[in-house]
Design an enzyme around this catalytic site. Structure first.
Site, PDB file in Angstrom:
ATOM      1  N   ARG A 138      -3.660   4.548  12.453  1.00  0.00           N
ATOM      2  CA  ARG A 138      -3.490   3.424  11.509  1.00  0.00           C
ATOM      3  C   ARG A 138      -3.671   2.089  12.221  1.00  0.00           C
ATOM      4  O   ARG A 138      -3.046   1.848  13.259  1.00  0.00           O
ATOM      5  CB  ARG A 138      -2.086   3.504  10.913  1.00  0.00           C
ATOM      6  CG  ARG A 138      -1.822   2.529   9.798  1.00  0.00           C
ATOM      7  CD  ARG A 138      -0.379   2.635   9.312  1.00  0.00           C
ATOM      8  NE  ARG A 138      -0.112   3.816   8.520  1.00  0.00           N
ATOM      9  CZ  ARG A 138       1.127   4.224   8.187  1.00  0.00           C
ATOM     10  NH1 ARG A 138       2.178   3.542   8.599  1.00  0.00           N
ATOM     11  NH2 ARG A 138       1.295   5.309   7.455  1.00  0.00           N
ATOM     12  N   ARG A 158       6.429  -3.396  11.197  1.00  0.00           N
ATOM     13  CA  ARG A 158       5.063  -2.875  11.013  1.00  0.00           C
ATOM     14  C   ARG A 158       4.136  -3.961  10.474  1.00  0.00           C
ATOM     15  O   ARG A 158       4.491  -5.126  10.453  1.00  0.00           O
ATOM     16  CB  ARG A 158       5.141  -1.693  10.080  1.00  0.00           C
ATOM     17  CG  ARG A 158       5.992  -0.581  10.695  1.00  0.00           C
ATOM     18  CD  ARG A 158       5.905   0.621   9.849  1.00  0.00           C
ATOM     19  NE  ARG A 158       6.521   1.765  10.487  1.00  0.00           N
ATOM     20  CZ  ARG A 158       6.376   2.997  10.037  1.00  0.00           C
ATOM     21  NH1 ARG A 158       5.632   3.227   8.973  1.00  0.00           N
ATOM     22  NH2 ARG A 158       6.968   4.013  10.638  1.00  0.00           N
ATOM     23  N   LYS A 182      11.930   2.397  10.729  1.00  0.00           N
ATOM     24  CA  LYS A 182      10.812   1.512  10.408  1.00  0.00           C
ATOM     25  C   LYS A 182      11.309   0.227   9.743  1.00  0.00           C
ATOM     26  O   LYS A 182      12.353   0.223   9.079  1.00  0.00           O
ATOM     27  CB  LYS A 182       9.826   2.222   9.495  1.00  0.00           C
ATOM     28  CG  LYS A 182      10.442   2.801   8.235  1.00  0.00           C
ATOM     29  CD  LYS A 182       9.413   3.317   7.240  1.00  0.00           C
ATOM     30  CE  LYS A 182       8.733   4.595   7.633  1.00  0.00           C
ATOM     31  NZ  LYS A 182       8.082   5.287   6.493  1.00  0.00           N
ATOM     32  N   LYS A 184       9.835  -3.314   7.547  1.00  0.00           N
ATOM     33  CA  LYS A 184       8.647  -3.836   6.850  1.00  0.00           C
ATOM     34  C   LYS A 184       8.853  -5.258   6.350  1.00  0.00           C
ATOM     35  O   LYS A 184       9.920  -5.574   5.839  1.00  0.00           O
ATOM     36  CB  LYS A 184       8.312  -2.912   5.689  1.00  0.00           C
ATOM     37  CG  LYS A 184       7.974  -1.501   6.149  1.00  0.00           C
ATOM     38  CD  LYS A 184       7.537  -0.624   5.014  1.00  0.00           C
ATOM     39  CE  LYS A 184       7.032   0.717   5.540  1.00  0.00           C
ATOM     40  NZ  LYS A 184       6.630   1.605   4.439  1.00  0.00           N
ATOM     41  N   CYS A 230      -1.040   7.538  -3.251  1.00  0.00           N
ATOM     42  CA  CYS A 230      -0.907   7.729  -1.800  1.00  0.00           C
ATOM     43  C   CYS A 230      -1.848   8.834  -1.327  1.00  0.00           C
ATOM     44  O   CYS A 230      -2.463   9.533  -2.132  1.00  0.00           O
ATOM     45  CB  CYS A 230       0.537   8.092  -1.462  1.00  0.00           C
ATOM     46  SG  CYS A 230       0.928   9.791  -1.907  1.00  0.00           S
ATOM     47  N   CYS A 284      -1.198  14.706   4.682  1.00  0.00           N
ATOM     48  CA  CYS A 284       0.200  14.282   4.814  1.00  0.00           C
ATOM     49  C   CYS A 284       1.129  15.481   4.915  1.00  0.00           C
ATOM     50  O   CYS A 284       1.214  16.295   3.988  1.00  0.00           O
ATOM     51  CB  CYS A 284       0.608  13.407   3.632  1.00  0.00           C
ATOM     52  SG  CYS A 284       2.330  12.908   3.808  1.00  0.00           S
ATOM     53  N   CYS A 302       5.068  12.939  -3.024  1.00  0.00           N
ATOM     54  CA  CYS A 302       6.462  13.307  -2.713  1.00  0.00           C
ATOM     55  C   CYS A 302       7.326  12.080  -2.984  1.00  0.00           C
ATOM     56  O   CYS A 302       6.811  10.995  -3.262  1.00  0.00           O
ATOM     57  CB  CYS A 302       6.593  13.786  -1.253  1.00  0.00           C
ATOM     58  SG  CYS A 302       6.814  12.467  -0.052  1.00  0.00           S
ATOM     59  N   CYS A 350       5.215   6.097  -1.019  1.00  0.00           N
ATOM     60  CA  CYS A 350       4.217   5.314  -0.289  1.00  0.00           C
ATOM     61  C   CYS A 350       3.307   4.469  -1.190  1.00  0.00           C
ATOM     62  O   CYS A 350       2.700   3.515  -0.711  1.00  0.00           O
ATOM     63  CB  CYS A 350       3.375   6.224   0.596  1.00  0.00           C
ATOM     64  SG  CYS A 350       4.355   7.041   1.874  1.00  0.00           S
TER      65      CYS A 350
END
Ligand code: SRM
Ligand code: SF4
Length: 565
Positions: free
Chosen positions: A77, A146, A216, A218, A437, A443, A482, A486
């Protein structure tokens, strides 16, 4: 230490980070082996370097003993603050996906780019080549700040350029300082000055310290009249405050995040809370203070509750603000009343305000590929080589071609059409405002399909909306494979969230603006019945809406108990 004074039992990932010698682990040694994958501990560290070990779930073979054998590869990424890049940088990614990737490229929901299918033996080359074009994968993933999002529109309004610069400055300020990234991926292993294995324990991470963040983190920047970055779903958000045409500062919001584990009641999606107003001069230092409060008070015992949103939820935004003020070193002003009230996806033609144009090109679910009918990559290559526009990625998985002279407008449309692709203005509103996503096959967390099936769902959706005369309506449809969220399905008008094989939870009642969470309308709906399941709602909406009320607003006003099933 916990509140009771007892030592906290740390999650295993905390141990891996602590022992990693600033994100080195044994990655260097592993890169030299013939194995096609990394060991367990390094997998956690690789994320900080911008890559995830995956396996193509459709290519799993059964061994003679009946065990599943994985075909390992890597997702890489790129971190692209505000989604701003050059044509050359985009071409470099297209070259990578064609030469060492799986021949596709994904524009992500956070203005980034993802390559899939990179083999371990090509990983170093991949990351190095991204750096060769002055982009980076460092901190695109991992327990750090991120990619920083900001409205990418290239308006010469004197305001957006400041937002975009803040995105870049924050991304640089909050980037990890460890030299491990450069040792591992950039320097020649034979001749580089740094040692590959070993590294330096003397290193110092001024903001993160040795164990980085609990989870994480953001950050996004928006404007009150343009929330195209979905600012309230971020750990840290800045909403630009404008007076008399001048940007005077930002209302800072904290504690947003969407991931949820339906079986664990302690987890939930949350929209950020409004915390304080900061001037332009304060913006970065206050951001750093927010990060440090999460570093020192965020939960490190349970990764399911380690996001900043749980700290803000449990302690309250007033407590959180007091801590931020302590770390920042002075009191902060209260938020101004300014809040987000519009959302522009920047799709189609628009004037930049400097005599030039930009074109928002809708990329269905962000996936760039070539086949006999549609050739996204070829179209992009043509446009980059013949027009050389600046490229900007949107938080809706699409692309803006910027700095287009009047004389090149027709040519740009022709280059798109001749590759079998629809112009943005030919796409229905429903499709234009939809996103999905990645999900299967790469994934590792997906339960259902997402980006591969949404186009067909939208075909059916379009037919139903036309039948009902609702094809002009503006609303967001977002699908995920899921519950991790995302594609941000929990604050859109309609969300389809993969729950069991081939079955989805249907959410309604969020909004295009992204300022309200949705609720469950129906659970475990088979893929083939998603549109049928929603049809009664659209019929009722058509009959009972108030004025030009939007679909999500209607569902939220009427409420689950009174909606038709
Ligand atoms: Fe995500 C994990 C893809 C945006 C919440 N996400 C993943 C992983 C890395 C799966 C994994 O951990 O093994 C996915 C890689 C799939 C693949 O094969 O490529 C993945 N996330 C994506 C992208 C590519 C979706 C897309 O199709 O565009 C987006 C990359 C953005 C980027 O460029 O950085 C992406 N992920 C998001 C968003 C949306 C956003 O940030 O605006 C969210 C919801 C907001 C949030 O963070 O709360 C999101 N991803 C998650 C979560 C749940 C986190 C949580 O707090 O529970 C996971 C799982 C995890 O972290 O454990 C996850
Ligand atoms: Fe994978 Fe789930 Fe994220 Fe989709 S929402 S990319 S299935 S983790």
């Amino acid at each position: 230490m916990s509140d009771t004074g007892a030592p906290e039992k740390l999650s295993p990932v905390e141990g891996i980070k602590a022992e990693s010698r600033f994100l080195r682990g044994t990655i260097a040694a592993e890169l030299k082996t013939d194995s096609d994958h990394f060991g367990k501990d390094d997998l956690q560290l690789l994320k900080f370097h911008g890559t995830y070990q995956q396996d193509d779930r459709e290519a799993r073979n059964k061994t003679a003993e009946g065990k599943s054998e994985k075909a390992y590869s890597f997702m890489v990424r790129s971190r692209i603050p505000a989604g701003i890049m050059t044509s050359d940088q985009l071409i470099a990614h297209l070259d990578l996906c064609d030469t060492i990737g799986n021949t596709t490229l994904k524009v992500t929901t956070r203005q980034g780019l993802q390559l899939h299918g990179i083999l371990k033996s090509d990983l170093r080359e991949c990351i190095k080549r991204i750096n060769d074009v002055q982009l980076s994968t460092l901190s695109a993933c991992g327990d750090v700040n991120r990619n920083v999002m900001a409205c990418p529109a290239p308006y010469a309004d004197g305001i957006r350029p400041q937002l975009q610069k803040l995105a870049y400055d924050l991304a640089m300020h909050l980037a990890p300082q460890t030299k491990a990234y450069y040792e591992l991926w950039i320097q020649d292993p034979e001749t580089g000055a740094e040692t590959l294995a070993g590294g330096s324990d003397e290193e110092y991470e001024p903001i993160y310290g040795k164990v980085y963040l609990p989870r994480k983190f953001k950050t996004a920047i928006a404007l009150a009249d343009d929330n195209c970055t979905d600012v309230y779903t971020n750990c840290l958000g800045y909403i630009g405050v404008v007076r008399d045409g001048e940007l005077i500062g930002y209302n800072v919001v904290v504690g947003g995040g969407l991931g949820v584990t339906p079986s664990a009641k302690k987890t939930f999606p949350r929209l950020a809370s409004r915390m304080a107003f900061v001037t332009k001069e304060q913006a970065i230092a206050v951001g750093e203070a927010v990060v440090k409060v999460q570093r020192d008070f965020g939960y490190r015992d349970d990764r399911k509750r380690a996001r900043l949103k749980y700290l803000v939820h449990d302690r309250g935004v007033e407590w959180f603000r007091e801590r931020v003020e302590e770390y920042y070193g002075s009191k902060l002003a209260d938020c101004t009343p300014d809040d987000v009230h519009e959302h522009n996806d920047h799709i189609g033609w628009d004037q930049q305000g400097d005599g030039r144009w930009f074109y928002g090109f809708n990329v269905e679910n962000g996936r760039l590929y070539d086949n006999e009918n549609r050739a996204w990559k070829k179209a992009l290559r043509d446009i980059c080589s013949e027009i050389n526009p600046e490229i900007r990625l949107t938080a809706h998985q699409s692309i803006l071609f910027c700095n287009i002279e009047d004389k090149d407008r027709e040519k740009l449309s022709m280059l798109i059409k001749r590759r079998g692709l629809p112009l943005s203005e030919e796409i229905s509103n429903a499709r234009r405002w939809s996103m999905a996503c990645v999900a299967l096959p790469t994934c590792g967390l997906s339960i259902t399909e997402s980006e591969r099936v949404l186009p067909a769902v939208m075909d059916e959706f379009e037919k139903t909306l036309e039948e009902l005369g609702l094809e002009k309506e503006l609303f967001t449809v977002r699908m995920t494979g899921c519950p991790n969220g995302c594609a941000r399905p929990y604050n859109s008008d309609i969300g389809f969230v993969g729950k069991a094989k081939g079955k989805y939870t249907v959410f309604v009642g969020g909004s295009r603006l992204g300022t309200r969470l949705s609720f469950i309308y129906k659970d475990l709906v088979p893929l083939e019945e998603l549109v049928t399941a929603l049809k009664p709602l659209f019929v009722a909406f058509k009959q009972d809406r108030q004025g030009d009320e939007a679909f999500g607003d209607y569902c939220a006003r009427v409420g689950l108990d009174n909606l038709p099933t």
